[in-house]
Motif scaffolding. Structure first.
Motif, PDB file in Angstrom:
ATOM      1  N   ASP A   9     -11.234  34.208  29.235  1.00  0.00           N
ATOM      2  CA  ASP A   9     -12.991  34.211  29.253  1.00  0.00           C
ATOM      3  C   ASP A   9     -13.403  32.999  29.906  1.00  0.00           C
ATOM      4  O   ASP A   9     -15.015  33.201  30.901  1.00  0.00           O
ATOM      5  CB  ASP A   9     -13.622  35.519  28.906  1.00  0.00           C
ATOM      6  N   ALA A  10     -13.185  32.218  28.894  1.00  0.00           N
ATOM      7  CA  ALA A  10     -13.451  30.464  28.891  1.00  0.00           C
ATOM      8  C   ALA A  10     -13.565  29.993  31.112  1.00  0.00           C
ATOM      9  O   ALA A  10     -14.563  29.305  31.209  1.00  0.00           O
ATOM     10  CB  ALA A  10     -13.044  29.781  28.213  1.00  0.00           C
ATOM     11  N   ARG A  11     -12.502  30.084  31.062  1.00  0.00           N
ATOM     12  CA  ARG A  11     -12.306  29.901  32.372  1.00  0.00           C
ATOM     13  C   ARG A  11     -13.494  30.833  33.332  1.00  0.00           C
ATOM     14  O   ARG A  11     -13.989  29.904  34.047  1.00  0.00           O
ATOM     15  CB  ARG A  11     -10.795  30.097  33.217  1.00  0.00           C
ATOM     16  N   SER A  12     -13.807  31.457  33.497  1.00  0.00           N
ATOM     17  CA  SER A  12     -14.905  32.748  34.220  1.00  0.00           C
ATOM     18  C   SER A  12     -16.218  31.943  33.938  1.00  0.00           C
ATOM     19  O   SER A  12     -16.842  31.655  34.607  1.00  0.00           O
ATOM     20  CB  SER A  12     -14.329  34.422  34.137  1.00  0.00           C
ATOM     21  N   GLU A  13     -16.135  31.934  32.699  1.00  0.00           N
ATOM     22  CA  GLU A  13     -18.131  31.760  33.195  1.00  0.00           C
ATOM     23  C   GLU A  13     -18.333  30.032  32.830  1.00  0.00           C
ATOM     24  O   GLU A  13     -18.776  29.541  33.221  1.00  0.00           O
ATOM     25  CB  GLU A  13     -17.667  31.105  31.047  1.00  0.00           C
ATOM     26  N   ALA A  14     -16.673  29.666  33.007  1.00  0.00           N
ATOM     27  CA  ALA A  14     -17.222  28.129  33.712  1.00  0.00           C
ATOM     28  C   ALA A  14     -17.113  27.955  34.885  1.00  0.00           C
ATOM     29  O   ALA A  14     -17.757  27.343  35.728  1.00  0.00           O
ATOM     30  CB  ALA A  14     -15.752  26.937  33.132  1.00  0.00           C
ATOM     31  N   GLN A  15     -16.254  29.048  35.756  1.00  0.00           N
ATOM     32  CA  GLN A  15     -16.210  28.962  36.993  1.00  0.00           C
ATOM     33  C   GLN A  15     -17.787  29.261  37.334  1.00  0.00           C
ATOM     34  O   GLN A  15     -18.509  28.637  38.417  1.00  0.00           O
ATOM     35  CB  GLN A  15     -15.114  29.614  37.575  1.00  0.00           C
ATOM     36  N   LYS A  16     -18.676  30.532  36.627  1.00  0.00           N
ATOM     37  CA  LYS A  16     -19.476  30.512  37.324  1.00  0.00           C
ATOM     38  C   LYS A  16     -20.463  29.758  36.853  1.00  0.00           C
ATOM     39  O   LYS A  16     -21.276  29.241  37.353  1.00  0.00           O
ATOM     40  CB  LYS A  16     -19.600  32.275  36.207  1.00  0.00           C
ATOM     41  N   GLU A  17     -20.503  28.852  35.802  1.00  0.00           N
ATOM     42  CA  GLU A  17     -21.596  28.306  35.762  1.00  0.00           C
ATOM     43  C   GLU A  17     -20.991  26.792  36.719  1.00  0.00           C
ATOM     44  O   GLU A  17     -22.010  26.140  37.505  1.00  0.00           O
ATOM     45  CB  GLU A  17     -21.015  26.909  34.671  1.00  0.00           C
ATOM     46  N   ILE A  18     -19.886  26.029  37.335  1.00  0.00           N
ATOM     47  CA  ILE A  18     -20.080  25.592  38.227  1.00  0.00           C
ATOM     48  C   ILE A  18     -20.533  26.036  39.771  1.00  0.00           C
ATOM     49  O   ILE A  18     -21.764  25.514  40.863  1.00  0.00           O
ATOM     50  CB  ILE A  18     -18.194  25.180  38.097  1.00  0.00           C
ATOM     51  N   ASP A  19     -20.116  27.333  40.052  1.00  0.00           N
ATOM     52  CA  ASP A  19     -20.935  27.766  41.011  1.00  0.00           C
ATOM     53  C   ASP A  19     -22.590  28.144  41.212  1.00  0.00           C
ATOM     54  O   ASP A  19     -23.414  27.493  42.155  1.00  0.00           O
ATOM     55  CB  ASP A  19     -20.450  29.511  41.164  1.00  0.00           C
ATOM     56  N   ASP A  20     -23.050  28.680  39.875  1.00  0.00           N
ATOM     57  CA  ASP A  20     -24.340  28.128  39.540  1.00  0.00           C
ATOM     58  C   ASP A  20     -25.674  27.191  40.267  1.00  0.00           C
ATOM     59  O   ASP A  20     -26.190  26.361  40.787  1.00  0.00           O
ATOM     60  CB  ASP A  20     -24.543  28.752  38.138  1.00  0.00           C
ATOM     61  N   TYR A  21     -24.268  25.987  39.438  1.00  0.00           N
ATOM     62  CA  TYR A  21     -24.503  24.553  39.320  1.00  0.00           C
ATOM     63  C   TYR A  21     -24.773  23.787  41.245  1.00  0.00           C
ATOM     64  O   TYR A  21     -25.698  23.610  41.480  1.00  0.00           O
ATOM     65  CB  TYR A  21     -23.986  23.506  38.844  1.00  0.00           C
ATOM     66  N   ARG A  22     -23.458  24.742  41.598  1.00  0.00           N
ATOM     67  CA  ARG A  22     -23.079  24.115  43.219  1.00  0.00           C
ATOM     68  C   ARG A  22     -24.614  25.477  44.034  1.00  0.00           C
ATOM     69  O   ARG A  22     -24.964  24.441  45.385  1.00  0.00           O
ATOM     70  CB  ARG A  22     -22.247  24.706  43.823  1.00  0.00           C
ATOM     71  N   LYS A  23     -24.482  26.542  43.527  1.00  0.00           N
ATOM     72  CA  LYS A  23     -25.945  26.471  44.623  1.00  0.00           C
ATOM     73  C   LYS A  23     -27.363  26.087  43.992  1.00  0.00           C
ATOM     74  O   LYS A  23     -28.236  25.546  45.237  1.00  0.00           O
ATOM     75  CB  LYS A  23     -26.196  28.420  44.120  1.00  0.00           C
ATOM     76  N   GLN A  24     -27.332  26.078  42.720  1.00  0.00           N
ATOM     77  CA  GLN A  24     -28.771  25.115  42.585  1.00  0.00           C
ATOM     78  C   GLN A  24     -28.970  23.266  43.537  1.00  0.00           C
ATOM     79  O   GLN A  24     -30.271  23.426  44.183  1.00  0.00           O
ATOM     80  CB  GLN A  24     -28.594  24.276  41.187  1.00  0.00           C
ATOM     81  N   LYS A  25     -27.673  23.109  43.668  1.00  0.00           N
ATOM     82  CA  LYS A  25     -27.753  21.643  43.978  1.00  0.00           C
ATOM     83  C   LYS A  25     -27.994  21.773  45.271  1.00  0.00           C
ATOM     84  O   LYS A  25     -28.724  21.037  46.501  1.00  0.00           O
ATOM     85  CB  LYS A  25     -26.666  20.513  43.834  1.00  0.00           C
ATOM     86  N   GLU A  26     -27.008  22.765  46.484  1.00  0.00           N
ATOM     87  CA  GLU A  26     -27.407  23.073  47.453  1.00  0.00           C
ATOM     88  C   GLU A  26     -28.455  23.337  47.755  1.00  0.00           C
ATOM     89  O   GLU A  26     -29.014  23.449  48.923  1.00  0.00           O
ATOM     90  CB  GLU A  26     -26.605  24.354  48.301  1.00  0.00           C
ATOM     91  N   ASP A  27     -29.592  23.999  46.963  1.00  0.00           N
ATOM     92  CA  ASP A  27     -30.363  24.790  47.426  1.00  0.00           C
ATOM     93  C   ASP A  27     -31.867  23.612  47.199  1.00  0.00           C
ATOM     94  O   ASP A  27     -32.803  23.075  48.396  1.00  0.00           O
ATOM     95  CB  ASP A  27     -31.406  25.462  46.743  1.00  0.00           C
ATOM     96  N   GLU A  28     -31.240  22.869  46.367  1.00  0.00           N
ATOM     97  CA  GLU A  28     -32.242  21.467  46.136  1.00  0.00           C
ATOM     98  C   GLU A  28     -31.998  20.896  47.239  1.00  0.00           C
ATOM     99  O   GLU A  28     -33.174  20.282  47.993  1.00  0.00           O
ATOM    100  CB  GLU A  28     -31.600  20.881  45.187  1.00  0.00           C
ATOM    101  N   PHE A  29     -30.591  20.536  48.011  1.00  0.00           N
ATOM    102  CA  PHE A  29     -30.512  20.140  49.155  1.00  0.00           C
ATOM    103  C   PHE A  29     -31.087  20.659  50.787  1.00  0.00           C
ATOM    104  O   PHE A  29     -32.095  20.138  51.568  1.00  0.00           O
ATOM    105  CB  PHE A  29     -28.884  19.805  49.817  1.00  0.00           C
ATOM    106  N   HIS A  30     -31.282  22.227  50.872  1.00  0.00           N
ATOM    107  CA  HIS A  30     -31.721  22.667  51.983  1.00  0.00           C
ATOM    108  C   HIS A  30     -33.397  22.140  51.452  1.00  0.00           C
ATOM    109  O   HIS A  30     -33.996  21.821  53.153  1.00  0.00           O
ATOM    110  CB  HIS A  30     -31.822  23.833  52.388  1.00  0.00           C
ATOM    111  N   LYS A  31     -33.853  22.379  50.265  1.00  0.00           N
ATOM    112  CA  LYS A  31     -35.128  22.178  50.076  1.00  0.00           C
ATOM    113  C   LYS A  31     -35.243  20.669  51.048  1.00  0.00           C
ATOM    114  O   LYS A  31     -36.204  20.693  51.371  1.00  0.00           O
ATOM    115  CB  LYS A  31     -36.356  22.310  48.734  1.00  0.00           C
ATOM    116  N   PHE A  32     -34.535  19.854  50.882  1.00  0.00           N
ATOM    117  CA  PHE A  32     -34.721  18.460  50.987  1.00  0.00           C
ATOM    118  C   PHE A  32     -34.946  18.397  52.613  1.00  0.00           C
ATOM    119  O   PHE A  32     -35.210  17.233  53.223  1.00  0.00           O
ATOM    120  CB  PHE A  32     -33.676  17.807  50.168  1.00  0.00           C
ATOM    121  N   GLU A  33     -33.711  18.951  53.063  1.00  0.00           N
ATOM    122  CA  GLU A  33     -33.542  18.753  54.899  1.00  0.00           C
ATOM    123  C   GLU A  33     -35.049  18.884  54.964  1.00  0.00           C
ATOM    124  O   GLU A  33     -35.426  17.908  56.350  1.00  0.00           O
ATOM    125  CB  GLU A  33     -32.317  19.856  54.433  1.00  0.00           C
TER     126      GLU A  33
END
Length: 84
Positions: free
Chosen positions: A33-57
């Motif tokens: 469960d901890a691994r799954s939750e950590a992966q979800k947090e990583i995915d959410d963070y990556r998506k947030q940064k990708e969205d910020e990058f696309h906005k910046f672009e």
């Protein structure tokens, strides 16, 4: 009396083995469960940064071409999470 004590000891040992199995199963589930939750947090963070990058672009495309190279170094480090 000795046979009865031996049977009681065996019963306790069996109960202890069963308890160990239950504890190990629970630990495995918590780790999973901890691994799954950590992966979800990583995915959410990556998506947030990708969205910020696309906005910046999109914002950068409106700048004159000579300004873009000056902006790029300030934003690339924000794309990836800090290493620990």
């Amino acid at each position: 009396m000795s046979a009865q004590n031996s049977k009681g000891i065996q019963t306790l040992l069996d109960a202890e083995r069963e308890a160990q199995k239950i504890v190990q199963k629970d630990r495995s589930k918590r780790v999973k469960d901890a691994r799954s939750e950590a992966q979800k947090e990583i995915d959410d963070y990556r998506k947030q940064k990708e969205d910020e990058f696309h906005k910046f672009e999109k914002e950068v495309r409106t700048f004159p071409p000579h300004i873009f190279p000056m902006l790029l170094p300030f934003h690339l480090p924000d794309l990836y999470p800090p290493r620990q």
